[in-house]
Design an enzyme around this catalytic site. Structure first.
Site, PDB file in Angstrom:
ATOM      1  N   VAL A  11      71.146 -50.457  58.893  1.00  0.00           N
ATOM      2  CA  VAL A  11      70.232 -51.011  57.995  1.00  0.00           C
ATOM      3  C   VAL A  11      69.895 -52.513  58.304  1.00  0.00           C
ATOM      4  O   VAL A  11      68.563 -52.688  58.253  1.00  0.00           O
ATOM      5  CB  VAL A  11      70.844 -50.937  56.591  1.00  0.00           C
ATOM      6  N   CYS A 273      74.401 -41.060  54.021  1.00  0.00           N
ATOM      7  CA  CYS A 273      74.061 -41.423  52.568  1.00  0.00           C
ATOM      8  C   CYS A 273      74.479 -40.495  51.634  1.00  0.00           C
ATOM      9  O   CYS A 273      75.054 -40.773  50.525  1.00  0.00           O
ATOM     10  CB  CYS A 273      72.664 -41.843  52.650  1.00  0.00           C
TER      11      CYS A 273
HETATM   12  C1  UDX Z   1      68.366 -40.449  53.497  1.00  0.00           C
HETATM   13  C2  UDX Z   1      67.076 -40.618  52.351  1.00  0.00           C
HETATM   14  O1  UDX Z   1      66.015 -39.870  52.669  1.00  0.00           O
HETATM   15  C3  UDX Z   1      66.645 -41.951  52.469  1.00  0.00           C
HETATM   16  O2  UDX Z   1      65.781 -42.353  51.336  1.00  0.00           O
HETATM   17  C4  UDX Z   1      68.114 -42.839  51.983  1.00  0.00           C
HETATM   18  O3  UDX Z   1      67.661 -44.241  52.251  1.00  0.00           O
HETATM   19  C5  UDX Z   1      68.989 -42.494  53.066  1.00  0.00           C
HETATM   20  O4  UDX Z   1      69.116 -41.069  53.019  1.00  0.00           O
HETATM   21  P1  UDX Z   1      68.425 -39.923  55.980  1.00  0.00           P
HETATM   22  O5  UDX Z   1      69.965 -39.544  55.902  1.00  0.00           O
HETATM   23  O6  UDX Z   1      67.881 -40.711  57.100  1.00  0.00           O
HETATM   24  O7  UDX Z   1      67.870 -40.437  54.633  1.00  0.00           O
HETATM   25  O8  UDX Z   1      67.973 -38.313  56.240  1.00  0.00           O
HETATM   26  P2  UDX Z   1      66.793 -37.452  55.502  1.00  0.00           P
HETATM   27  O9  UDX Z   1      65.621 -37.272  56.383  1.00  0.00           O
HETATM   28  O10 UDX Z   1      66.576 -37.439  54.019  1.00  0.00           O
HETATM   29  O11 UDX Z   1      67.611 -35.635  55.745  1.00  0.00           O
HETATM   30  C6  UDX Z   1      69.017 -35.824  55.155  1.00  0.00           C
HETATM   31  C7  UDX Z   1      69.383 -34.466  55.583  1.00  0.00           C
HETATM   32  O12 UDX Z   1      68.852 -33.456  54.894  1.00  0.00           O
HETATM   33  C8  UDX Z   1      69.496 -34.112  56.942  1.00  0.00           C
HETATM   34  O13 UDX Z   1      70.605 -33.390  57.480  1.00  0.00           O
HETATM   35  C9  UDX Z   1      68.330 -33.060  56.916  1.00  0.00           C
HETATM   36  O14 UDX Z   1      68.199 -32.115  57.970  1.00  0.00           O
HETATM   37  C10 UDX Z   1      68.418 -32.539  55.549  1.00  0.00           C
HETATM   38  N1  UDX Z   1      67.321 -31.673  55.119  1.00  0.00           N
HETATM   39  C11 UDX Z   1      66.190 -32.568  54.767  1.00  0.00           C
HETATM   40  C12 UDX Z   1      67.303 -30.258  54.605  1.00  0.00           C
HETATM   41  O15 UDX Z   1      68.107 -29.764  54.961  1.00  0.00           O
HETATM   42  N2  UDX Z   1      66.140 -29.747  54.137  1.00  0.00           N
HETATM   43  C13 UDX Z   1      64.987 -30.594  53.915  1.00  0.00           C
HETATM   44  O16 UDX Z   1      64.005 -29.914  53.493  1.00  0.00           O
HETATM   45  C14 UDX Z   1      65.001 -31.978  54.206  1.00  0.00           C
END
Ligand code: UDX
Length: 473
Positions: A11, A273
């Site tokens: 961050v 997160c």
């Molecule tokens: C997340 C939030 O999106 C972001 O706004 C916040 O600030 C931090 O947490 P991030 O952890 O970087 O961001 O990843 P993100 O792209 O949101 O994916 C999180 C998880 O969900 C990943 O493991 C991803 O593969 C999974 N995911 C995402 C799914 O399983 N299915 C989906 O359709 C989308």
């Protein structure tokens, strides 16, 4: 403006780099001198040892020494800053509550220094990392205890997703600023001047508590949405004949009100997160006697997703894992990152080894080194059975089954490699639905178990007994 960013993890480093791009004088501070030396070198490889985010190292190279400075000496820079962003680690405690030890230590240290500063100009301390609702108020108390004058507090949560953080930071969907005093709002408007009156970007000013709550509600909503698809959509495809998950997703998300993001069924959402924030919100709501059933269900569905495919392989494909070699592809929590925090692969590998697997052949396009560190620091001798490979092909060689755990694009073409490297009977477990032509694999004798659809085994031709065959001839 003179900005200090305290804490140069994911961050903090992104915040420092992006603020420097807008011509602020940014001092990124960290108490780890090795990190500071790596960032100060300006070398991509050194920077990426700590944070690997597309576009980040080139942005740092552009502003380093002009607008961006790294230091581990806070004393010499703190006196006349306009803003200090707190980007400190806030890990979870066992019970889900947030561990504010680092935060409190840094806040106490800053407050002591700020109590002695000569400059009397207004300064704002801003919480950028996700902190429990009420933490800005708590920071105010720390400042008051140290008799710090003319320093305000604010909440300005970070919403960036890994892998796309730089692009998102340049064009955010929103900025949320929570303060109490008009002059503090004004200081943050100057920091974010290019976004304040933007036609598309929502610049939201509110109370510190609302701002802190926005971050928790956003992240728990996103995880709940993913859990809805995993707990409802995927189950329909897995349990009811002829329900096709891809068509289901397209049909439902054709409605503009329903997002496609989150509708991709998976073996669980990981990352630093979602899990941490939902557990923290559950803890915070319990403290004010609110039922947390819905949030608990979202969290539990997500945790279940990380493990359940191994059981499905045993129950539906009759696969025995004992003494087998399993290739695990995709170790990071999602594609385009080397971040292993809360990655589903950790639970997958733990579950497989718990079922008696003798060797895991692991491969990730970017996160092999981080995975090594994660598994070796876990103090679990079972993890000694992990061998790290340099390609999917190498991981597949001499394995009895494959588990796809993260959604790297390069895995989409995997069926050719599977056919080339291993021979049926062979089991493919797909936690991300990465193999579009799975039916062809099954026709060629492979077994396929994926999130969102029923297990598929090749049709076995009934064996004709040799005597019968001879008689018939
Ligand atoms: C997340 C939030 O999106 C972001 O706004 C916040 O600030 C931090 O947490 P991030 O952890 O970087 O961001 O990843 P993100 O792209 O949101 O994916 C999180 C998880 O969900 C990943 O493991 C991803 O593969 C999974 N995911 C995402 C799914 O399983 N299915 C989906 O359709 C989308």
């Amino acid at each position: 403006m003179k900005i200090i960013v305290a804490g140069t993890g994911y961050v903090g480093l992104v915040q420092a780099a992006v603020c420097s791009e807008y011509g602020h004088e940014v001092y990124a501070y960290d108490n780890n001198p090795e990190k500071i030396a790596a960032y100060n070198s300006g070398e991509a490889a050194q920077i990426e040892r700590y944070v690997n985010e597309p576009g980040l190292s080139s942005l740092i190279q552009k502003t380093l020494g002009k607008y961006l400075f790294f230091t581990s000496d806070i004393k010499s820079i703190i006196g006349d800053a306009d803003v200090i962003f707190f980007c400190l680690p806030t890990p979870p405690n066992q019970d889900g509550s947030t561990n504010l030890t680092f935060y409190d230590a840094a806040a106490g240290e800053m407050a002591q220094l700020l109590a002695k500063r000569r400059s009397k100009k207004r300064m704002v301390l801003v919480n950028k990392s996700t902190v429990p609702i009420g933490t800005a108020r708590h920071l105010e108390d720390i400042l008051r205890t140290h008799n710090v004058q003319n320093v305000g507090v604010a909440s300005n949560p970070e919403f960036l997703a890994e892998g796309t953080a730089i692009a998102q930071a340049r064009k955010p969907d929103r900025l949320v600023v929570g303060c109490d005093h008009p002059e503090d709002f004004q200081i943050l408007r100057r920091v974010y001047s290019q976004f304040v009156n933007h036609v598309r970007i929502k610049y939201i000013e509110t109370t510190p508590e609302t701002s802190e709550a926005i971050k928790y509600v956003a992240n728990t909503m996103l995880l709940t949405y993913i859990s809805f698809w995993n707990g409802v959509g995927a189950r329909l495809g897995e349990k009811i004949d002829n329900v096709r998950i891809e068509d289901l997703r397209r049909g439902v998300t054709a409605d503009d009100r329903i997002s496609t993001w989150g509708s991709y069924v998976s073996n669980g959402a990981g990352g630093s997160c979602f899990g941490k924030d939902i557990r923290s919100l559950i803890y915070q709501l319990r403290n004010v006697d609110v039922s947390t059933k819905m949030l608990e269900a979202s969290y539990e569905v997500n945790e279940y997703q990380k493990r359940y495919l191994v059981d499905r392989a045993i129950n539906e494909a009759d696969f025995q894992f004992s003494n087998k070699t399993v290739a695990v592809l995709g170790l990071a929590f999602k594609k385009q990152t080397n971040d292993m925090r809360d990655a589903s692969s950790i639970k997958v590998i733990e579950t497989l080894l718990g079922k008696g697997v003798s060797k895991i052949k692991a491969y990730d396009p970017l996160a092999n080194e981080e995975a090594k560190e994660t598994f070796s620091s876990a103090n679990n001798i079972l993890f000694d059975k992990i061998e790290y490979c340099n390609s999917a092909k190498e991981a597949l060689a001499d394995s009895d089954a494959l588990f796809i755990s993260a959604d790297w694009e390069e895995f989409r073409g995997l069926s050719g490699t599977i056919e080339q490297v291993v021979k049926p009977p062979y089991l493919v477990i797909d936690g991300r639905r990465m193999i579009p032509d799975y039916e062809e694999l099954v026709n060629k004798g492979f077994q396929y178990v994926a999130v969102g659809s029923m297990a598929m085994s090749p049709l076995v031709a009934p064996e004709i007994e040799p005597e019968l065959e001879a008689a018939e001839a």
